[in-house]
Design a protein around this motif. Structure first.
Motif, short mmCIF file in Angstrom:
data_model
loop_
_atom_site.label_atom_id
_atom_site.label_comp_id
_atom_site.label_asym_id
_atom_site.label_seq_id
_atom_site.Cartn_x
_atom_site.Cartn_y
_atom_site.Cartn_z
N VAL A 1 -3.21 -8.80 -7.01
CA VAL A 1 -1.78 -8.76 -7.29
C VAL A 1 -1.04 -7.71 -6.46
O VAL A 1 0.18 -7.77 -6.31
CB VAL A 1 -1.50 -8.50 -8.79
N PHE A 2 -1.78 -6.76 -5.88
CA PHE A 2 -1.14 -5.67 -5.15
C PHE A 2 -0.68 -6.07 -3.75
O PHE A 2 0.02 -5.32 -3.10
CB PHE A 2 -2.11 -4.47 -5.04
N ASN A 3 -1.09 -7.25 -3.28
CA ASN A 3 -0.77 -7.67 -1.91
C ASN A 3 0.73 -7.63 -1.60
O ASN A 3 1.12 -7.34 -0.48
CB ASN A 3 -1.31 -9.08 -1.64
N GLN B 1 -2.97 -0.64 9.88
CA GLN B 1 -2.94 0.40 8.86
C GLN B 1 -2.24 -0.17 7.64
O GLN B 1 -1.17 -0.77 7.75
CB GLN B 1 -2.19 1.64 9.35
N LEU B 2 -2.85 0.02 6.48
CA LEU B 2 -2.28 -0.43 5.21
C LEU B 2 -1.80 0.79 4.44
O LEU B 2 -2.56 1.76 4.28
CB LEU B 2 -3.35 -1.18 4.40
N PHE B 3 -0.57 0.75 4.00
CA PHE B 3 -0.01 1.83 3.18
C PHE B 3 0.28 1.27 1.80
O PHE B 3 0.86 0.19 1.66
CB PHE B 3 1.29 2.38 3.80
N PHE B 4 -0.10 2.03 0.77
CA PHE B 4 0.14 1.62 -0.61
C PHE B 4 0.74 2.79 -1.35
O PHE B 4 0.15 3.88 -1.39
CB PHE B 4 -1.17 1.17 -1.28
N GLY C 1 3.19 10.12 -1.89
CA GLY C 1 2.43 9.36 -2.89
C GLY C 1 1.82 8.10 -2.33
O GLY C 1 1.47 7.19 -3.07
N LYS C 2 1.67 8.03 -1.00
CA LYS C 2 1.09 6.85 -0.36
C LYS C 2 -0.34 7.13 0.06
O LYS C 2 -0.68 8.25 0.41
CB LYS C 2 1.89 6.45 0.88
N ILE C 3 -1.14 6.08 0.01
CA ILE C 3 -2.50 6.16 0.53
C ILE C 3 -2.60 5.20 1.70
O ILE C 3 -1.96 4.15 1.70
CB ILE C 3 -3.55 5.87 -0.55
N MET C 4 -3.40 5.58 2.71
CA MET C 4 -3.50 4.79 3.92
C MET C 4 -4.95 4.37 4.17
O MET C 4 -5.86 5.19 4.03
CB MET C 4 -3.00 5.59 5.12
N PHE C 5 -5.14 3.10 4.48
CA PHE C 5 -6.42 2.57 4.92
C PHE C 5 -6.20 1.95 6.29
O PHE C 5 -5.13 1.40 6.55
CB PHE C 5 -6.94 1.50 3.95
N GLN C 6 -7.21 2.01 7.17
CA GLN C 6 -7.02 1.43 8.48
C GLN C 6 -8.29 0.72 8.93
O GLN C 6 -9.38 1.03 8.48
CB GLN C 6 -6.60 2.46 9.51
N ILE D 1 -7.52 -4.94 3.82
CA ILE D 1 -7.22 -5.35 2.43
C ILE D 1 -8.48 -5.29 1.59
O ILE D 1 -8.47 -4.79 0.46
CB ILE D 1 -6.58 -6.75 2.41
N LYS D 2 -9.60 -5.75 2.15
CA LYS D 2 -10.88 -5.70 1.42
C LYS D 2 -11.26 -4.25 1.13
O LYS D 2 -11.71 -3.92 0.03
CB LYS D 2 -11.96 -6.39 2.25
N ARG D 3 -11.06 -3.37 2.12
CA ARG D 3 -11.37 -1.94 1.91
C ARG D 3 -10.54 -1.35 0.78
O ARG D 3 -11.02 -0.55 -0.03
CB ARG D 3 -11.12 -1.15 3.19
N PHE D 4 -9.26 -1.71 0.74
CA PHE D 4 -8.38 -1.21 -0.32
C PHE D 4 -8.91 -1.63 -1.68
O PHE D 4 -9.04 -0.81 -2.59
CB PHE D 4 -6.96 -1.72 -0.13
N TYR D 5 -9.22 -2.92 -1.84
CA TYR D 5 -9.68 -3.40 -3.14
C TYR D 5 -11.05 -2.85 -3.52
O TYR D 5 -11.32 -2.59 -4.69
CB TYR D 5 -9.66 -4.93 -3.19
N ASP D 6 -11.92 -2.63 -2.53
CA ASP D 6 -13.21 -2.01 -2.80
C ASP D 6 -13.02 -0.57 -3.30
O ASP D 6 -13.66 -0.15 -4.28
CB ASP D 6 -14.10 -2.01 -1.56
#
Length: 140
Positions: free
Chosen positions: A12-14, A40-43, A71-76, A91-96
């Motif tokens: 749901v976070f997508n 880079q994914l920012f959430f 308050g953001k987290i970054m995955f790349q 996206i997979k890394r974020f959910y993991d």
């Protein structure tokens, strides 16, 4: 109320992800210099609508050193040659990472050794000690 596990499975976070692309240092030959394949994914944890306050606090504690001032987290990801593959991977890394952050730690129950195990250990020690005692001086 939907559990966090169900939220992760249904992804749901997508809708709240922010993506940024740039040139990758990964594989791709001459293509690396032309194509923005690094993703880079920012959430933003504070502004998400899918987490309650308790869950947000849990993430702030678990990801304390990874969250920036906003308050953001970054995955790349930059391992693949294509931007779409890197996007799927990030996206997979974020959910993991999210599922790992909400994993319940298994409670360790203190146990005692069985009486037979204690007796066997003491018996083995005694026999080893007797064997060493018999190696002593020889009387001529």
């Amino acid at each position: 109320m939907i559990s966090i596990g169900q939220k992760i499975k249904s992804q749901v976070f997508n809708s709240e992800f922010e993506f940024q692309t740039s040139r990758s240092s990964g594989p791709g030959g001459q293509n690396v210099n032309k194509v923005n394949s690094k993703v880079q994914l920012f959430f933003n944890i504070q502004e998400t609508h899918f987490l309650n306050e308790e869950e947000k606090q849990n993430l702030y504690i678990k990801w304390a050193n990874k969250i920036d001032n906003e308050g953001k987290i970054m995955f790349q990801s930059q391992e693949k040659r294509s931007q779409t593959q890197n996007k799927e991977q990030v996206i997979k890394r974020f959910y993991d990472a999210l599922s790992k952050a909400f994993e319940k730690k298994k409670v360790r129950k203190a146990t005692k050794p069985k009486k037979s195990a204690i007796e066997a250990r003491i018996k083995a020690k005694k026999s080893k000690g007797e064997k060493k005692q018999s190696r002593g001086k020889v009387d001529w």
